[in-house]
Design a protein around this motif. Sequence first.
Motif, PDB file in Angstrom:
ATOM      1  N   THR A 178      13.162   8.340 -14.750  1.00  0.00           N
ATOM      2  CA  THR A 178      12.745   7.104 -14.673  1.00  0.00           C
ATOM      3  C   THR A 178      11.336   6.939 -14.234  1.00  0.00           C
ATOM      4  N   GLN A 179      10.490   5.845 -14.740  1.00  0.00           N
ATOM      5  CA  GLN A 179       9.144   5.564 -14.284  1.00  0.00           C
ATOM      6  C   GLN A 179       9.021   5.239 -12.807  1.00  0.00           C
ATOM      7  N   PRO A 180       8.290   5.839 -11.932  1.00  0.00           N
ATOM      8  CA  PRO A 180       8.164   5.327 -10.630  1.00  0.00           C
ATOM      9  C   PRO A 180       7.572   3.796 -10.499  1.00  0.00           C
ATOM     10  N   LEU A 181       7.673   3.145  -9.647  1.00  0.00           N
ATOM     11  CA  LEU A 181       7.349   1.951  -9.412  1.00  0.00           C
ATOM     12  C   LEU A 181       5.858   2.008  -9.056  1.00  0.00           C
ATOM     13  N   PRO A 182       4.934   1.057  -9.375  1.00  0.00           N
ATOM     14  CA  PRO A 182       3.472   1.185  -8.968  1.00  0.00           C
ATOM     15  C   PRO A 182       3.454   0.830  -7.432  1.00  0.00           C
ATOM     16  N   LEU A 183       1.930   1.720  -6.867  1.00  0.00           N
ATOM     17  CA  LEU A 183       1.717   1.685  -5.645  1.00  0.00           C
ATOM     18  C   LEU A 183       0.617   0.577  -5.694  1.00  0.00           C
ATOM     19  N   LEU A 184       0.683  -0.388  -4.558  1.00  0.00           N
ATOM     20  CA  LEU A 184      -0.325  -1.070  -4.247  1.00  0.00           C
ATOM     21  C   LEU A 184      -1.169  -0.712  -2.902  1.00  0.00           C
ATOM     22  N   ILE A 185      -2.093  -0.102  -3.198  1.00  0.00           N
ATOM     23  CA  ILE A 185      -2.927   0.358  -1.904  1.00  0.00           C
ATOM     24  C   ILE A 185      -3.860  -0.640  -1.918  1.00  0.00           C
ATOM     25  N   GLY A 186      -4.134  -0.988  -0.541  1.00  0.00           N
ATOM     26  CA  GLY A 186      -5.068  -2.157   0.043  1.00  0.00           C
ATOM     27  C   GLY A 186      -4.414  -3.513  -0.076  1.00  0.00           C
TER      28      GLY A 186
ATOM     29  N   ARG B 297      -0.811  -1.900  17.345  1.00  0.00           N
ATOM     30  CA  ARG B 297      -0.723  -0.462  16.622  1.00  0.00           C
ATOM     31  C   ARG B 297      -1.943  -0.466  15.987  1.00  0.00           C
ATOM     32  N   PRO B 298      -2.114   0.830  15.922  1.00  0.00           N
ATOM     33  CA  PRO B 298      -3.482   1.480  15.067  1.00  0.00           C
ATOM     34  C   PRO B 298      -3.658   0.735  13.722  1.00  0.00           C
ATOM     35  N   ARG B 299      -5.066   0.970  13.281  1.00  0.00           N
ATOM     36  CA  ARG B 299      -5.500   0.129  12.171  1.00  0.00           C
ATOM     37  C   ARG B 299      -4.762   1.008  10.879  1.00  0.00           C
ATOM     38  N   ARG B 300      -4.496   0.269   9.724  1.00  0.00           N
ATOM     39  CA  ARG B 300      -3.817   0.954   8.533  1.00  0.00           C
ATOM     40  C   ARG B 300      -2.555   1.187   8.659  1.00  0.00           C
ATOM     41  N   PHE B 301      -1.709   0.597   9.673  1.00  0.00           N
ATOM     42  CA  PHE B 301      -0.226   1.123   9.725  1.00  0.00           C
ATOM     43  C   PHE B 301       0.566  -0.187   9.465  1.00  0.00           C
TER      44      PHE B 301
ATOM     45  N   GLY C 257       7.450   5.516  20.433  1.00  0.00           N
ATOM     46  CA  GLY C 257       8.588   5.348  21.163  1.00  0.00           C
ATOM     47  C   GLY C 257       9.384   6.440  20.877  1.00  0.00           C
ATOM     48  N   GLY C 258       8.855   7.787  20.530  1.00  0.00           N
ATOM     49  CA  GLY C 258       9.857   8.801  20.302  1.00  0.00           C
ATOM     50  C   GLY C 258      10.276   9.214  18.988  1.00  0.00           C
ATOM     51  N   GLU C 259       9.625   8.149  17.782  1.00  0.00           N
ATOM     52  CA  GLU C 259      10.179   8.470  16.530  1.00  0.00           C
ATOM     53  C   GLU C 259       8.757   9.040  16.049  1.00  0.00           C
ATOM     54  N   VAL C 260       8.928  10.129  15.018  1.00  0.00           N
ATOM     55  CA  VAL C 260       7.889  10.672  14.407  1.00  0.00           C
ATOM     56  C   VAL C 260       7.372   9.428  13.235  1.00  0.00           C
ATOM     57  N   ILE C 261       5.874   9.322  13.177  1.00  0.00           N
ATOM     58  CA  ILE C 261       5.456   8.365  12.272  1.00  0.00           C
ATOM     59  C   ILE C 261       4.386   8.867  11.657  1.00  0.00           C
ATOM     60  N   TYR C 262       4.283   8.425  10.208  1.00  0.00           N
ATOM     61  CA  TYR C 262       3.310   8.929   9.386  1.00  0.00           C
ATOM     62  C   TYR C 262       2.304   7.749   9.107  1.00  0.00           C
ATOM     63  N   ASN C 263       0.960   8.020   8.910  1.00  0.00           N
ATOM     64  CA  ASN C 263       0.020   6.961   8.660  1.00  0.00           C
ATOM     65  C   ASN C 263       0.360   6.630   7.036  1.00  0.00           C
ATOM     66  N   PRO C 264       0.715   5.245   7.072  1.00  0.00           N
ATOM     67  CA  PRO C 264       1.202   4.707   5.508  1.00  0.00           C
ATOM     68  C   PRO C 264      -0.055   4.872   4.669  1.00  0.00           C
ATOM     69  N   TRP C 265      -1.196   4.384   5.081  1.00  0.00           N
ATOM     70  CA  TRP C 265      -2.283   4.110   4.352  1.00  0.00           C
ATOM     71  C   TRP C 265      -2.552   5.671   3.686  1.00  0.00           C
ATOM     72  N   SER C 266      -2.640   6.780   4.587  1.00  0.00           N
ATOM     73  CA  SER C 266      -2.968   8.025   3.780  1.00  0.00           C
ATOM     74  C   SER C 266      -1.933   8.594   3.064  1.00  0.00           C
ATOM     75  N   VAL C 267      -0.646   8.478   3.181  1.00  0.00           N
ATOM     76  CA  VAL C 267       0.533   9.017   2.371  1.00  0.00           C
ATOM     77  C   VAL C 267       0.425   8.292   1.065  1.00  0.00           C
ATOM     78  N   ALA C 268       0.227   6.927   1.208  1.00  0.00           N
ATOM     79  CA  ALA C 268       0.124   6.313  -0.092  1.00  0.00           C
ATOM     80  C   ALA C 268      -0.955   6.743  -0.982  1.00  0.00           C
ATOM     81  N   ASN C 269      -2.252   6.819  -0.537  1.00  0.00           N
ATOM     82  CA  ASN C 269      -3.390   7.382  -1.206  1.00  0.00           C
ATOM     83  C   ASN C 269      -2.893   9.098  -1.526  1.00  0.00           C
ATOM     84  N   TYR C 270      -2.383   9.795  -0.804  1.00  0.00           N
ATOM     85  CA  TYR C 270      -2.266  11.123  -1.249  1.00  0.00           C
ATOM     86  C   TYR C 270      -1.169  11.096  -2.589  1.00  0.00           C
ATOM     87  N   VAL C 271      -0.275  10.122  -2.546  1.00  0.00           N
ATOM     88  CA  VAL C 271       0.821  10.007  -3.590  1.00  0.00           C
ATOM     89  C   VAL C 271      -0.185   9.493  -4.822  1.00  0.00           C
TER      90      VAL C 271
END
Length: 417
Positions: A2-10, A46-50, A285-299
Motif C-alpha cells: 500500500t502506498q504510504p500517506l503523504p507527510l506534511l512537514i512544516g 514544551r520545546p519548539r517543533r514538538f 513525565g517519565g515517558e520517552v519522547i522523540y522530536n517529531p520534526w526531526s523524525v518526520a524529516n528523517y522519514v
Amino acid sequence: MTQPLPLLIGQSDFKAFREFGAYYVDKSLFIQEVLDSAFNVLLLPRPRRFGKTLNLSMLRYFFERHEPGHGDLFAGLAIADTPHFAQHQGRYPVIYLTFKDIKSRDWEGCLEALQFVLREVYTQHRHILDDPALYPEEKQYVQSILNGEANKTAYEPALKKLSELLHRVHGEKVVILLDEYDTPILAGYLHDYYEEVLNFTRNLLSGGLKDNPYLLKGVVTGIQRVAKESIFSSLNNLGVYTLMQTKFNTVFGFTDAEVRTLLDAYGMRDNYAEVSHWYNGYRFGGEVIYNPWSVANYVENREGGKAYWLNTGGMELIERLVTRGGKELRGELDDLLAGRAIVRPVYDSIVLRDLDRRDDLLWSFLLFSGYLNYVALTARWNWYELTIPNQELRAVYVDLVDRWFREKVDLTQLESM
C-alpha cells in the motif's frame, strides 16, 4: 504494498492535515484531557517543533462554532468515540491567537505586532458588530480596535472584552487558545525591553484568563514557564504542566510506539535503531519522547541521521547564555559532550532577568528548551542528572562550541589547539 500517506512537514494547520489525507499521529484525546481538567486555564510549556501549534489548531477546529461545521475532520480519530464529541464539538466561540512570530528588536515594533495580532482576532469576530446585543459604546470600542485607532491601554482588556461580547451574542462561554505566549517576552529579554513587554502581556492575559466569567477553557503554550509571580500573578485557576509532569506527557512529540508505527508505514522498520540514536532521549513525565520534526524529516529525506532541529530558529538566546560562561561552564559543557551527566538543581519557573545574575538557572532554561534531558535524583529534592538527549543535540552543541571558539579565539591559536 500500500502506498504510504503523504507527510506534511512544516504544516501546523490541523484542517490541512485532515483534508489533504496526510499521515497524522492521533493526538485527539488531548481534547478530552482539556475538558476533564479541574483547571479551566492550562499552561503547557514544551520545546519548539514538538507539535504545540498543531495541537492548538486541533482544539480550535474541535470547539469552534463554524458554518459549515468541522465535525468531519475528526472522523476516525479517538475523540469521535467519546461522549465529549457530541456534547462539545462545534459549540463554542473560540479566540485563537499566536505570538510565535513576534520577535521584534525594539518595544515599539513588538507593541505594533501585538496590536496587529489582536486586530486580526477582532476581525475574525467582526460579525458581532451586526448584533443588537452590543451597546453603541461597545461597537465603538470594537471598531477602534479594527481601525487601529485604539491606544495601548485600550488593547490591554481586549481579550476579556471580546470574550464578554462573544458570550452575549452566542449564549455560550468562550475558549481562548494562545500559542507561544512567551516568544515576545524572550525577545524582550534578548533586546532590552523586557519590563515593557512583560507588563503589557501580564495585563492582557490577566484580563482574559483570570476570574473571567465568560471563559470555558483557556489553553496557553510556550517554551518556558515564565515565573508565575511575574506574568500569571494571582491566576488561581491555572494548571501548569511542564515536561516534568506526567499529565499531558504524551500530547506533544512522538512516543516510542508512535515512531515504530510511523516507520512501519513507510517501510523503514529496520531504521528504528538509527532513529532512536538520533532523535529519542527526551523524557516527558517519565515517558520517552522523540522530536517529531526531526523524525518526520528523517522519514521524508531517507538520508540517515542528521541534525534537522538545528536550523529551525531559536538559537540566539541559547548562544548568548551558553557562551558567556567562564571556566566552570566550559567544564560542564565538556562533561556533557563527553557523554557524562552533570548534577544540578532544576527550577520549573524562571524569572528571565535572573538569568543574568544566576548561572544555576541556565541548566533549567536549557532543559525546558529541549537542549537537555533529566533523570531525577530522589535523595535531593529538585536536583537532577542532566544529559544531552541524543546524537542530534550533540551535533547542536558541537556546532555551538565550534562557532564560539572561532569567534573568541585567534585563528592561529585555534589551529594550534
